[in-house]
Structure formats: C-alpha cells, structure tokens
Design a protein around this motif. Structure first.
Motif, PDB file in Angstrom:
ATOM      1  N   UNK A 555      39.278  38.796  35.624  1.00 55.34           N
ATOM      2  CA  UNK A 555      40.723  38.758  35.385  1.00 55.34           C
ATOM      3  C   UNK A 555      41.428  39.939  36.026  1.00 55.34           C
ATOM      4  N   UNK A 556      40.819  41.119  35.890  1.00 55.40           N
ATOM      5  CA  UNK A 556      41.413  42.314  36.497  1.00 55.40           C
ATOM      6  C   UNK A 556      41.386  42.218  38.013  1.00 55.40           C
ATOM      7  N   UNK A 557      40.310  41.649  38.557  1.00 52.30           N
ATOM      8  CA  UNK A 557      40.207  41.496  40.011  1.00 52.30           C
ATOM      9  C   UNK A 557      41.268  40.530  40.539  1.00 52.30           C
ATOM     10  N   UNK A 558      41.468  39.421  39.826  1.00 52.03           N
ATOM     11  CA  UNK A 558      42.499  38.458  40.231  1.00 52.03           C
ATOM     12  C   UNK A 558      43.892  39.077  40.140  1.00 52.03           C
ATOM     13  N   UNK A 559      44.074  39.878  39.096  1.00 53.23           N
ATOM     14  CA  UNK A 559      45.368  40.542  38.921  1.00 53.23           C
ATOM     15  C   UNK A 559      45.630  41.515  40.064  1.00 53.23           C
ATOM     16  N   UNK A 560      44.580  42.211  40.510  1.00 55.82           N
ATOM     17  CA  UNK A 560      44.726  43.138  41.629  1.00 55.82           C
ATOM     18  C   UNK A 560      45.110  42.381  42.901  1.00 55.82           C
ATOM     19  N   UNK A 561      44.478  41.242  43.130  1.00 53.59           N
ATOM     20  CA  UNK A 561      44.816  40.435  44.306  1.00 53.59           C
ATOM     21  C   UNK A 561      46.272  39.974  44.254  1.00 53.59           C
ATOM     22  N   UNK A 562      46.712  39.535  43.068  1.00 51.20           N
ATOM     23  CA  UNK A 562      48.095  39.102  42.911  1.00 51.20           C
ATOM     24  C   UNK A 562      49.088  40.235  43.122  1.00 51.20           C
ATOM     25  N   UNK A 563      48.748  41.416  42.579  1.00 50.01           N
ATOM     26  CA  UNK A 563      49.634  42.573  42.739  1.00 50.01           C
ATOM     27  C   UNK A 563      49.715  42.998  44.198  1.00 50.01           C
ATOM     28  N   UNK A 564      48.582  42.897  44.905  1.00 50.89           N
ATOM     29  CA  UNK A 564      48.563  43.258  46.318  1.00 50.89           C
ATOM     30  C   UNK A 564      49.460  42.325  47.126  1.00 50.89           C
ATOM     31  N   UNK A 565      49.391  41.029  46.836  1.00 51.21           N
ATOM     32  CA  UNK A 565      50.245  40.074  47.548  1.00 51.21           C
ATOM     33  C   UNK A 565      51.715  40.301  47.211  1.00 51.21           C
ATOM     34  N   UNK A 566      51.994  40.602  45.937  1.00 48.14           N
ATOM     35  CA  UNK A 566      53.381  40.850  45.537  1.00 48.14           C
ATOM     36  C   UNK A 566      53.965  42.043  46.278  1.00 48.14           C
ATOM     37  N   UNK A 567      53.165  43.098  46.440  1.00 43.86           N
ATOM     38  CA  UNK A 567      53.642  44.274  47.170  1.00 43.86           C
ATOM     39  C   UNK A 567      53.848  43.944  48.641  1.00 43.86           C
ATOM     40  N   UNK A 568      52.931  43.187  49.210  1.00 50.00           N
ATOM     41  CA  UNK A 568      53.077  42.803  50.613  1.00 50.00           C
ATOM     42  C   UNK A 568      54.361  42.009  50.834  1.00 50.00           C
ATOM     43  N   UNK A 569      54.647  41.071  49.919  1.00 52.25           N
ATOM     44  CA  UNK A 569      55.882  40.280  50.019  1.00 52.25           C
ATOM     45  C   UNK A 569      57.110  41.175  49.873  1.00 52.25           C
TER      46      UNK A 569
END
Length: 713
Positions: A555-569
């Motif tokens: 769950x934490x790993x998926x959250x990190x991936x989502x946060x990374x994409x959000x920052x990129x956007x």
C-alpha cells in the motif's frame, strides 16, 4: 413537474413569468434552501426523540422541498444558458430523491432510536441532502460543481476502507512510525483545506481542483490511519484512532460542501468559518492523541515536508524579479525539483541514508518556486534600479493621441474622401489597441467593481463611436453626410478623452512603459500551480519515508507511485503556466484571435456571396481594379509579416512579439480589402474565388502563428 420543466428547457420554450428577474429568482432560491435546511434539522431532532413529532416535521420538510423545486424552475426560466438550465433542474431532481430517502431514514430511526446504524444512516442521508442543496446553489450561479462532488464521493469511498484487519501488533517502534506518519497526514490535510477555503473565496472556478487535492490528501490519511490502527498496542486504541480519522474525514466532506456553498453565495462566510474551526479541532484531537508517540526514523524528512507546508501560506519575499526572471527561475527550480524527486523516490525504495538530503533538496526547490510565484503578483520592471516598483499615474496614451489627431484631420477635411478613409483606418487600429489595453486593465480590477465598470463602460462607448465613424466615412456625397461625419468625429474625440481620463486615474506599477507587466490572471494561475507543486512535493516526501520505513508494504509503495505521478503532473502544469510568461506568447495569442475572427467574417461573406447577398462594401467611386491593387499591397505586407514571424522564432521573444503585432494589424486590412474587391464585381464566381483565397490565406496564417508560438524562443 421537474421533468416537464426539463423537457421545456431542452426544447427552448422554458420562459420566465413577466416581471421575473434572475437576481430575484436567485434570492428566492437561497431563501427556500435555508428554510429546507432548517426544516430537515427539525426532522432529524424529532427522529432522535429530542423534541417534536416526526410526522409534523416531515410535512414541513416536504413543503419546503416543493418551494425549493418551484424556486429552481424560476431560476431555470430566467437563465439563458441551456447547460446551466439542465444542471439546475438535474440537481433539483437529485435533491427531491435525496430528501425522500432522508425522511424514510428519519421514520426508521424514530421506530428504533437505539440502533446506531439507523442513526448513522440518518446523518448520511441528511449530509447527502445538504450536499445536493449546495450543488443546486452552485449550479444556479453558473458554477459546475461536478469535480467537487466527485471529490466528496471519493472521500466517502475511502472512509469505507477504514478497518482493523486482525489484531493490533502491540505497539512498539512500528506504532511510533505509523502514528508519526498519521500526524503528518493530518497537518497536510489542514493545509489542503486552507487552500480550499482560499480558493472558494478568491477563485471559485478552480474549486474543483482544490477539492480534488483535499480528496487525494484524505486518501493518504486513511492509509496512515489503517497502518496506525494495525500497529496499535491494543484494540481499544486502534478503534479510537479509526474513529478519530473517520470523524475528521466526515468533517472534511462538510468543509468541502461549505466551500462550495461559499463559492456560490460569496456574501455568506459564517458556515465556512465554523467548519474551518471544527476541522482544525478534529485535527488537534488526533495530534494530541498520537503526536507524543511519533517516532519516525527519518526526522529530517518530516522536517522538510513540514517546512514546505508552512511555506505555502507564509513564503517570504525574495528580490524583485521581472517576467523573464520569474519564468527562468520557475523553469530552473522545476527541473531541479524533478531531479531531486527522482533521487528521493530511488532512495526510498533502496532504503538509502540519503533520503533526508534529497528531501531537503526538494524543499529548497519548492521554496524557489513559491518565491518566484509570489513575485509574479508584483513583478519588477526590466532594468529597474529599485527593489520596489515605483507607482505613477498614467499620462495620455499614444493610442489616444493618435485617435484625437486623426479625428481632427477628419473634422478639418471632411470633404477630402481620400484623407477621411486613411484617417478612419488609422483610427480603427489605434482604437482597437486602446480598447484592448482598457480590457486588460479591467481584468486586474476585480476588487474595485465601480472603477472596473466605469472603465468597461468607457471602452464600450469608444467602440460604438469608432463603428459609427467607420460607417459615416464610407460615403460623403452631400453636406448633410459631411456634417454627420464631423459629428461622429467629435463624438469619437470625446469618447476617447473619456476613456483616456478613466485609464489615467489607474495607478500603474510599471510607469516606464516596460512590457514586463503580467496579466493578473496569469499571476494567479502561477501561484495556484506553485501551491499544487508544493502540496504534491510534501505528499511525495512523506510517502517516501513510509516506503523507506517498510519497503514490504504494498500500500505504501502504491501510494509512493501515485504521489510521484501527482508531482510530475503538477510540475508539467507549472511549466505550462510558465509559457504564458513568455513576452511573445500573449501577442501570438492575440494575433491568433484576430485571425480567427477574420476567418469567421470571411466565412459569413462567402455564404452571402453564394446566395447573391453580398452588399457593396467599398467606398463610393472606388473601382474593382483599385480594390484589387489594395489587396495586392496587403498581401505584400503579410508576406513581410510571414518573414518577420519566422525570423522572430530565431531571434527571440521580443522580435516575435513585434512580428505578431504587425500580422495582427494586417489581417483586418486583408478582410476589408477582400470585401471591397468582392463587392465591386458582379461576377459571382470571382467573388467566391476572392473570398475563398483570402480565407485560405487567413487559415494558413493562423497555422503559422500557432507553429511559431509553439517554438517558444
């Protein structure tokens, strides 16, 4: 009844009762909504056995719903925009169903007051009704609340994921880490809600984006709450944590609803202020309960994240920056942030000790972005020796002086047709520039409505006077027509002086005439984009700490991936806004607008020519050959403009902006000369050929302008 009104709206025959106005109908709707909310509170109170009869309260609620629906139909009938009509009536139908569900829930609770599930169902139903009412008011004001409603639905879905799986692991270091992360998520939510409230007050149309940011923060809160509960020392503590997180999420939904209502009714601030206080109180309870046990093994990471959240609303002011410096600083810092965030994610997944260092680098880049965005609201002029731009009162503008001079030429030589035509053309160009400047000034005067209205009124007066003069200048064959022309020129002078006087009273923050002044709308977009970048970076930093602490947590790993994409956007959005700071961008967009208007005008003329309805447009006495010669000369000017655009993409933004201005001035002349040439021939085929070729030329110029703009020198 609502279905019938919706059908009438779709077919364009929903009309208001004579005497009804939109303002009165909106006031009536707001009053009806307030009465329904009060009636439903009495239903809820009676259902819980705290006073009153459920049946009587339900009758009052049903009557209030009917009043709201009738008020909604009135609002829809006084609204010209069909999509708004459809949204308003659709929200009323949703409200009708939701209120019925609420009354059914009240009856069920009244029959079994001790059932906690029925009590929660009643509260949920009441919340849905209030949400529908707020959405109805927003729709009535022309605001599309779909993104806000989607954010609320997202939060409600996430709350359903709050649960304790199995037995708590018994506390210890893992519990300290989890509660530390939960504490950080609570602070992030407070910051996101603060941004939401500010958006509701200052920029209601962006409320959807702010609500989605709050919803994404709640997702992190729910994940952290589950982790803290799973690692709690005992089941009682775990349930306390889950209950506190659930209450905070519920209060967040109410805050979003209140922000939506505030955006729709700007004069009502009480509800939103109360909900801000309530949300902060719930956040404080969570922090008091678990804050003392926070034991993250990456304290410098939490420090970096907290520093970013603190800077969002309290960023310091740096040195004065002009628009070029702001653009370069934002782009440089955004690139640095992208690099640092990539290293941060890699360090988190590898469990590197450099996690704190990369988090600090992200924090520094965000600070630079926020400082530059703050400078955008008050940019320094190029070459200014002072750290603070001086203020000066504008003097007579060059465009106004040109208009007055050419109007005098017409007054003194009304019988000289050639001079009149030349002067009228020059007046049209100068008036267009002056009116455009006035409209841009008005965009930055939202806080001063009287002055803004005065400026727009004066600009409209000048536009009308210019149009009258152009018509009067087309034909001057009699003394009466000459007098009409002179009267139009005098009126034009007066309108020009009035507009110039209004603009002269506006304080200018860039008296040097420098072109670095920023469009206030662009400055606001840059600030909003920078805040989004900051919020996304803080979330990414905390997500990185969670993965570094427990790399096996999917769950934490998926959250990190989502946060990374959000920052990129968010970074991409920031860079997109930065392009608006390019001095050539605005001129290129203005040129594109002018060309598009020209294409539309030529399309309309082509349609008239195809049915033989093209009216004479050329001045009396001007031959077809003379009109064709004018058209050839204009095409030569456009050829020079094409060369200028291409060269401008190589030389720089200033040269490109100048070339765009030249094209912008030539395009209206192309339309005028084409219409003159087409209207001086009776050959319908030749008319179509002239109009078609000019339209194709304008279309090609439009494509070239877009291509040169995208080169971004």
């Amino acid at each position: 009844d609502l279905d019938a009104a919706e059908f009438a709206a779709q077919n364009g025959f929903l009309k208001p009762v004579p005497g009804q106005t939109r303002e009165d109908s909106l006031a009536l709707l707001q009053q009806s909504v307030a009465k329904l909310k009060d009636a439903n509170e009495r239903v809820a109170t009676a259902a819980q056995g705290k006073g009153g009869k459920v049946g009587d309260a339900a009758k009052h609620s049903a009557s209030a719903v009917a009043n709201v629906c009738n008020s909604t139909k009135t609002v829809a009938s006084t609204t010209q925009d069909k999509p708004t009509q459809k949204r308003v009536l659709g929200q009323a139908k949703t409200l009708n169903k939701g209120n019925t569900d609420f009354i059914m829930a009240a009856r069920a609770l009244a029959a079994n007051k001790q059932d906690p599930n029925l009590l929660r169902s009643l509260r949920d139903a009441l919340g849905n009704v209030n949400n529908s009412l707020d959405s109805l008011l927003a729709a009535a004001q022309g605001l599309d609340s779909r993104e806000v409603d989607e954010a609320i639905a997202s939060i409600v879905r996430e709350v359903g994921k709050l649960q304790l799986v199995g037995s708590p692991s018994g506390g210890g270091a893992k519990f300290k880490q989890a509660t530390g992360a939960l504490n950080g998520c609570t602070k992030a939510l407070n910051a996101a809600v603060s941004s939401l409230i500010a958006t509701a007050k200052n920029n209601p149309k962006q409320l959807g984006a702010a609500a989605k940011m709050v919803a994404s923060t709640v997702v992190n809160l729910i994940t952290a709450g589950n982790a803290a509960a799973a690692s709690a020392p005992d089941k009682e503590t775990a349930q306390q944590i889950l209950g506190a997180v659930r209450d905070l999420a519920d209060q967040t939904v109410k805050t979003i609803n209140s922000a939506k209502l505030a955006a729709a009714t700007p004069d009502d601030r009480n509800a939103i202020n109360e909900l801000i206080s309530a949300a902060k109180g719930l956040a404080d309870k969570i922090q008091n309960m678990i804050g003392s046990t926070s034991g993250s093994q990456f304290p410098e990471v939490e420090t970096a994240a907290q520093k970013i959240l603190d800077m969002i609303d309290n960023v310091g002011s740096g040195p004065p920056m002009n628009r070029q410096a702001i653009m370069e600083e934002c782009e440089r810092s955004a690139q640095a942030l992208a690099n640092a965030s990539t290293k941060l994610v890699g360090a988190a997944r590898a469990g590197s000790a450099k996690l704190g260092q990369h988090a600090s680098e992200c924090s520094q880049s965000v600070e630079s972005i926020l400082v530059a965005a703050t400078a955008a609201s008050n940019p320094a002029p190029t070459g200014s020796a002072s750290a603070r731009p001086k203020q000066a009162v504008k003097g007579p503008s060059p465009s106004a002086s040109k208009i007055v001079a050419q109007a005098d030429t017409i007054i003194d030589g009304a019988q000289d047709h050639q001079k009149v035509v030349v002067a009228a053309k020059q007046i049209a160009v100068s008036a267009s520039d002056l009116i455009g400047t006035a409209k841009k000034s008005a965009q930055g005067m939202v806080a001063d409505k009287p002055k803004q209205q005065s400026l727009l009124k004066a600009a409209h007066g000048l536009a009308t006077a210019t149009s009258k003069l152009a018509k009067a200048a087309q034909s001057v064959k009699s003394p009466q027509e000459a007098q009409q022309l002179i009267a139009s020129a005098r009126d034009l002078k007066q309108r020009t002086q009035e507009l110039d006087a209004v603009m002269g009273s506006i304080v200018d923050t860039n008296p040097s005439g420098d072109s670095d002044s920023l469009d206030p709308i662009v400055a606001k977009r840059l600030q909003a984009a920078s805040r989004t970048v900051a919020m996304s970076t803080a979330q990414l930093i905390r997500s990185s700490a969670a993965v570094a602490t427990n790399s096996a947590d999917k769950g934490a790993s998926d959250q990190l991936s989502g946060s990374s994409k959000a920052l990129s956007d968010a970074i991409q959005e920031l860079l997109g806004v930065c392009q608006s700071l390019n001095p050539s961008k605005e001129e290129m967009n203005n040129a594109a607008d002018t060309i598009q208007n020209a294409v539309s005008e030529l399309d309309a003329a082509l349609l008239k020519a195809s049915i033989g309805g093209l009216r004479p447009n050329a001045p009396i006495g001007k031959t077809h050959q003379e009109c064709q010669e004018d058209l050839v000369n204009i095409c030569r000017d456009l050829a020079s403009g094409i060369t200028g655009l291409v060269e401008g993409t190589r030389r720089g933004p200033v040269e490109l902006a100048s070339a765009a201005q030249d094209v912008k001035k030539s395009i209206p002349a192309l339309v005028l000369c084409t219409l003159n040439a087409a209207s001086t021939t009776s050959d319908q085929s030749m008319q179509k050929d002239l109009l078609t070729l000019s339209k194709e030329l304008a279309d090609s110029m439009l494509n070239l302008v877009f291509a040169c703009r995208d080169v971004n020198p």
